[in-house]
Design a protein around this motif. Structure first.
Motif, PDB file in Angstrom:
ATOM      1  N   VAL A   3      30.449  25.227 -16.622  1.00 15.13           N
ATOM      2  CA  VAL A   3      31.341  26.502 -16.238  1.00 15.13           C
ATOM      3  C   VAL A   3      31.962  26.222 -14.939  1.00 15.13           C
ATOM      4  O   VAL A   3      31.266  26.245 -13.843  1.00 15.13           O
ATOM      5  N   PRO A   4      33.278  26.153 -14.676  1.00 16.35           N
ATOM      6  CA  PRO A   4      33.970  25.555 -13.245  1.00 16.35           C
ATOM      7  C   PRO A   4      33.985  26.632 -12.433  1.00 16.35           C
ATOM      8  O   PRO A   4      34.851  27.437 -12.106  1.00 16.35           O
ATOM      9  N   MET A   5      32.845  27.281 -11.834  1.00 16.28           N
ATOM     10  CA  MET A   5      32.812  28.141 -10.819  1.00 16.28           C
ATOM     11  C   MET A   5      31.364  28.062 -10.041  1.00 16.28           C
ATOM     12  O   MET A   5      30.458  27.750 -10.602  1.00 16.28           O
ATOM     13  N   PRO A   6      31.438  28.621  -8.720  1.00 14.76           N
ATOM     14  CA  PRO A   6      30.148  28.573  -8.167  1.00 14.76           C
ATOM     15  C   PRO A   6      28.791  29.237  -8.869  1.00 14.76           C
ATOM     16  O   PRO A   6      29.275  30.446  -9.741  1.00 14.76           O
ATOM     17  N   MET A   7      27.968  28.881  -8.861  1.00 17.53           N
ATOM     18  CA  MET A   7      26.588  29.393  -9.732  1.00 17.53           C
ATOM     19  C   MET A   7      26.669  30.999  -9.286  1.00 17.53           C
ATOM     20  O   MET A   7      26.388  32.128 -10.091  1.00 17.53           O
ATOM     21  N   SER A   8      26.681  31.364  -8.066  1.00 16.46           N
ATOM     22  CA  SER A   8      26.538  32.636  -7.694  1.00 16.46           C
ATOM     23  C   SER A   8      27.593  33.622  -8.295  1.00 16.46           C
ATOM     24  O   SER A   8      27.234  34.757  -8.541  1.00 16.46           O
ATOM     25  N   GLU A   9      28.820  33.149  -8.196  1.00 21.52           N
ATOM     26  CA  GLU A   9      29.845  33.692  -9.025  1.00 21.52           C
ATOM     27  C   GLU A   9      29.737  33.837 -10.587  1.00 21.52           C
ATOM     28  O   GLU A   9      29.926  35.129 -11.206  1.00 21.52           O
ATOM     29  N   GLY A  53      16.323  32.859 -12.898  1.00 20.03           N
ATOM     30  CA  GLY A  53      16.246  33.924 -13.846  1.00 20.03           C
ATOM     31  C   GLY A  53      15.751  34.909 -13.011  1.00 20.03           C
ATOM     32  O   GLY A  53      16.347  36.236 -13.385  1.00 20.03           O
ATOM     33  N   ASP A  54      14.928  35.017 -12.006  1.00 16.10           N
ATOM     34  CA  ASP A  54      14.380  36.050 -11.301  1.00 16.10           C
ATOM     35  C   ASP A  54      15.528  36.463 -10.322  1.00 16.10           C
ATOM     36  O   ASP A  54      15.531  37.690 -10.189  1.00 16.10           O
ATOM     37  N   LEU A  55      16.427  35.569  -9.796  1.00 21.82           N
ATOM     38  CA  LEU A  55      17.355  36.048  -9.087  1.00 21.82           C
ATOM     39  C   LEU A  55      18.590  36.691  -9.767  1.00 21.82           C
ATOM     40  O   LEU A  55      19.005  37.660  -9.353  1.00 21.82           O
ATOM     41  N   LYS A  58      17.401  40.203 -10.262  1.00 21.67           N
ATOM     42  CA  LYS A  58      17.600  41.094  -9.157  1.00 21.67           C
ATOM     43  C   LYS A  58      18.945  41.621  -9.025  1.00 21.67           C
ATOM     44  O   LYS A  58      19.398  42.632  -8.691  1.00 21.67           O
ATOM     45  N   LEU A  59      19.920  40.513  -9.278  1.00 20.94           N
ATOM     46  CA  LEU A  59      21.329  40.713  -9.192  1.00 20.94           C
ATOM     47  C   LEU A  59      21.932  41.597 -10.031  1.00 20.94           C
ATOM     48  O   LEU A  59      22.615  42.678  -9.764  1.00 20.94           O
ATOM     49  N   GLU A  60      21.270  41.597 -11.578  1.00 20.39           N
ATOM     50  CA  GLU A  60      21.521  42.782 -12.351  1.00 20.39           C
ATOM     51  C   GLU A  60      21.199  43.984 -12.037  1.00 20.39           C
ATOM     52  O   GLU A  60      22.070  45.055 -12.328  1.00 20.39           O
ATOM     53  N   GLN A 106      21.287  33.726  -2.102  1.00 21.33           N
ATOM     54  CA  GLN A 106      20.051  32.969  -2.366  1.00 21.33           C
ATOM     55  C   GLN A 106      20.299  32.169  -3.604  1.00 21.33           C
ATOM     56  O   GLN A 106      19.555  30.885  -3.881  1.00 21.33           O
ATOM     57  N   ILE A 107      21.092  32.521  -4.550  1.00 26.38           N
ATOM     58  CA  ILE A 107      21.490  31.821  -5.730  1.00 26.38           C
ATOM     59  C   ILE A 107      22.162  30.363  -5.309  1.00 26.38           C
ATOM     60  O   ILE A 107      21.811  29.423  -5.775  1.00 26.38           O
ATOM     61  N   ALA A 108      23.197  30.734  -4.214  1.00 28.59           N
ATOM     62  CA  ALA A 108      23.951  29.456  -3.815  1.00 28.59           C
ATOM     63  C   ALA A 108      22.813  28.528  -3.208  1.00 28.59           C
ATOM     64  O   ALA A 108      22.999  27.461  -3.454  1.00 28.59           O
ATOM     65  N   ALA A 109      22.128  29.044  -2.395  1.00 29.37           N
ATOM     66  CA  ALA A 109      21.200  28.094  -1.692  1.00 29.37           C
ATOM     67  C   ALA A 109      20.144  27.214  -2.826  1.00 29.37           C
ATOM     68  O   ALA A 109      19.923  26.305  -2.931  1.00 29.37           O
ATOM     69  N   HIS A 110      19.674  28.022  -3.780  1.00 29.25           N
ATOM     70  CA  HIS A 110      18.706  27.699  -4.691  1.00 29.25           C
ATOM     71  C   HIS A 110      19.588  26.517  -5.579  1.00 29.25           C
ATOM     72  O   HIS A 110      18.692  25.327  -5.782  1.00 29.25           O
ATOM     73  N   CYS A 111      20.764  26.545  -5.714  1.00 32.67           N
ATOM     74  CA  CYS A 111      21.639  25.765  -6.510  1.00 32.67           C
ATOM     75  C   CYS A 111      22.139  24.653  -5.990  1.00 32.67           C
ATOM     76  O   CYS A 111      23.035  23.930  -6.352  1.00 32.67           O
ATOM     77  N   GLY A 112      21.652  24.462  -4.402  1.00 35.40           N
ATOM     78  CA  GLY A 112      22.631  23.561  -3.642  1.00 35.40           C
ATOM     79  C   GLY A 112      23.980  23.619  -3.531  1.00 35.40           C
ATOM     80  O   GLY A 112      24.727  22.843  -3.277  1.00 35.40           O
ATOM     81  N   GLN A 113      24.293  24.916  -3.423  1.00 36.02           N
ATOM     82  CA  GLN A 113      25.750  25.316  -3.322  1.00 36.02           C
ATOM     83  C   GLN A 113      25.896  26.150  -1.961  1.00 36.02           C
ATOM     84  O   GLN A 113      26.715  27.024  -2.190  1.00 36.02           O
ATOM     85  N   SER A 114      25.446  25.854  -0.798  1.00 32.41           N
ATOM     86  CA  SER A 114      25.568  26.576   0.176  1.00 32.41           C
ATOM     87  C   SER A 114      27.008  26.611   0.913  1.00 32.41           C
ATOM     88  O   SER A 114      27.347  27.503   1.498  1.00 32.41           O
ATOM     89  N   GLU A 115      27.879  25.765   0.306  1.00 30.83           N
ATOM     90  CA  GLU A 115      29.261  25.970   0.949  1.00 30.83           C
ATOM     91  C   GLU A 115      29.994  27.202   0.239  1.00 30.83           C
ATOM     92  O   GLU A 115      30.979  27.676   0.603  1.00 30.83           O
ATOM     93  N   PHE A 116      29.222  27.817  -0.739  1.00 30.68           N
ATOM     94  CA  PHE A 116      29.608  29.147  -1.328  1.00 30.68           C
ATOM     95  C   PHE A 116      29.013  30.329  -0.809  1.00 30.68           C
ATOM     96  O   PHE A 116      29.021  31.396  -1.514  1.00 30.68           O
ATOM     97  N   THR A 117      28.523  29.959   0.229  1.00 28.31           N
ATOM     98  CA  THR A 117      27.739  31.269   0.911  1.00 28.31           C
ATOM     99  C   THR A 117      28.870  32.307   1.430  1.00 28.31           C
ATOM    100  O   THR A 117      29.703  32.185   1.941  1.00 28.31           O
TER     101      THR A 117
END
Length: 128
Positions: A3-9, A53-55, A58-60, A106-117
């Motif tokens: 799915v073409p979007m940052p994991m956090s989004e 899953g835990d994150l 929390k987000l939900e 935290q999701i962005a960091a966990h998924c190695g996508q810190s550029e989407f912080t």
């Protein structure tokens, strides 16, 4: 499927659609459309990743609290609540949004996508 979007989004959108599915009636939203959206977003999530899953959980929870707080503002406007009360409710939403951003980061960091912080500043409180 990617799915073409940052994991956090993606996670944020998924949790919002889940809340719509839980809280809206069939007169308010087409449940088939909501199910299709959930299935689409789930394609991009590794369900075996327990930390993610835990994150997500929390987000939900945070998005659910934001939903309730936004409803309280709308209800207050409908009930002619004093502006002081509306302002207090808006501050609750601001704080919840900061929590939401923290979990998304935290999701962005966990998924190695810190550029989407995400960075959110509230000027007066943050200036020092």
């Amino acid at each position: 499927v990617s799915v073409p979007m940052p994991m956090s989004e993606l996670c944020d959108r998924l949790t919002i659609v889940r809340l719509k599915q839980q809280r809206l009636t069939s007169a308010q939203a087409d449940q088939r459309d909501l199910n299709a959206q959930i299935a689409y977003y789930m394609q991009g999530i590794d369900v075996s990743d327990f930390i993610l899953g835990d994150l997500l959980h929390k987000l939900e929870q945070i998005n659910g609290k934001m939903w309730d707080a936004e409803y309280n503002i709308r209800r207050g406007l409908d009930d002619d609540a004093p502006m002081e009360e509306i302002g207090r409710r808006a501050l609750v939403i601001r704080e919840l949004n900061l929590e939401r951003i923290a979990v998304k980061n935290q999701i962005a960091a966990h998924c190695g996508q810190s550029e989407f912080t995400e960075v959110k500043r509230y000027y007066m409180r943050d200036s020092a």
